[in-house]
Design a protein around this motif. Structure first.
Motif, mmCIF file in Angstrom:
data_model
loop_
_atom_site.group_PDB
_atom_site.id
_atom_site.type_symbol
_atom_site.label_atom_id
_atom_site.label_comp_id
_atom_site.label_asym_id
_atom_site.label_seq_id
_atom_site.Cartn_x
_atom_site.Cartn_y
_atom_site.Cartn_z
ATOM 1 N N PHE A 228 4.907 5.474 -9.444
ATOM 2 C CA PHE A 228 3.688 4.670 -9.321
ATOM 3 C C PHE A 228 2.534 5.336 -10.064
ATOM 4 O O PHE A 228 1.779 4.666 -10.776
ATOM 5 N N ILE B 134 6.337 7.249 -5.334
ATOM 6 C CA ILE B 134 4.948 7.658 -5.580
ATOM 7 C C ILE B 134 4.798 8.236 -6.989
ATOM 8 O O ILE B 134 3.825 7.939 -7.704
ATOM 9 N N SER C 17 -1.516 -2.512 -5.205
ATOM 10 C CA SER C 17 -0.490 -2.182 -4.210
ATOM 11 C C SER C 17 0.221 -3.412 -3.657
ATOM 12 O O SER C 17 1.176 -3.280 -2.882
ATOM 13 N N ILE D 119 0.729 3.570 -0.460
ATOM 14 C CA ILE D 119 0.415 3.221 -1.851
ATOM 15 C C ILE D 119 -0.995 2.653 -1.950
ATOM 16 O O ILE D 119 -1.734 2.937 -2.923
#
Length: 268
Positions: A23, A20, A80, A58
């Motif tokens: 990302f 995460i 995603s 996500i």
């Protein structure tokens, strides 16, 4: 942290949070961070089945970013999409080549054996266990749960009236918390099992963020702050009583064990 059976839960939490983090970094500028995020997700997949819902997490984060950046719903899904592809490829290789069509380490007979009442109960209990310490008194657990849900509902409704961005963010946090332990529910895991706490290690991260958000935002509102302060006092008092009940129960069990051992000694 020394709970041996929970090592896989700690690993999946670590790698998922790293994924995460990378990302979010990759959204500022597309670079190696996206590859690091996908690699961390792959490590999470090899750690524990809880990570199976990670692509949807996500996606939820992409939706929130899309709200801020005014993306279309389609673009949030495209962002995603690599995580869904990684999961699909990994799942096919795992099932066919590695595990020979054994889906999980649990009983596959329970997989997708849908009992809506049981699933609904487990979802509610597992979600509340992210916020409430375990107690052996069912009445106490239900009482504290109802009070906590009532207060959180009031505060979230306050967000809806005063600040829509925080409202949407809190809803996304709730959804992500539910998704984080959803694979355990699908596998037919009993939420009342003493080992089921390891299934909420990852989800509790988002539950704590939600609690922190509620606490920080309402700190500027005196009326709501007073209500929360009183509720927290009752909440802590109930938890204290629950812990004392737990200690008394354990003490009683130890006394019974000593009596049984003494009885066996006399018989010998």
């Amino acid at each position: 942290l020394c709970y041996i059976l929970a090592r896989c839960s700690l690993l999946v939490t670590l790698f998922s949070l790293l994924s995460i983090l990378f990302f979010l970094k990759s959204q500022q500028k597309w670079n190696i961070y996206l590859l690091l995020s996908l690699f961390s997700f792959l490590l999470a997949l090899f750690s524990y089945e809880i990570s199976w819902a990670f692509p949807f997490i996500i996606w939820c984060i992409s939706i929130w970013i899309g709200i801020k950046k005014k993306w279309s719903f389609k673009k949030s899904l495209v962002v995603s999409l690599p995580y869904f592809i990684i999961f699909a490829v990994w799942f096919i290789v795992k099932i066919i080549c590695i595990d020979k069509f054994v889906i999980t380490d649990y009983k596959d007979d329970n997989l997708f054996n849908i009992d809506l009442i049981v699933i609904g109960k487990n979802i509610v209990v597992m979600f509340l266990r992210n916020l409430i310490p375990p107690v052996q008194n069912t009445t106490l657990f239900i009482t504290v749960s109802v009070a906590l849900v009532a207060v959180c509902s009031i505060v979230v409704f306050y967000f809806y009236k005063k600040n829509r961005n925080i409202f949407y963010f809190s809803i996304i946090l709730i959804v992500i918390t539910l998704l984080s332990f959803s694979p355990a529910i699908v596998f037919g895991i009993d939420s009342h099992d003493s080992e089921s706490e390891r299934f909420i290690y990852f989800s509790s991260v988002f539950a704590l963020v939600l609690l922190a958000l509620l606490t920080v935002v309402i700190s500027n509102n005196i009326k709501i702050l007073n209500v929360i302060g009183l509720t927290n006092l009752i909440y802590l008092s109930c938890n204290y009583c629950g812990l004392k009940t737990l200690d008394i129960t354990e003490l009683t069990n130890l006394k019974e064990l000593d009596c049984a051992q003494n009885l066996l000694t006399d018989l010998d």
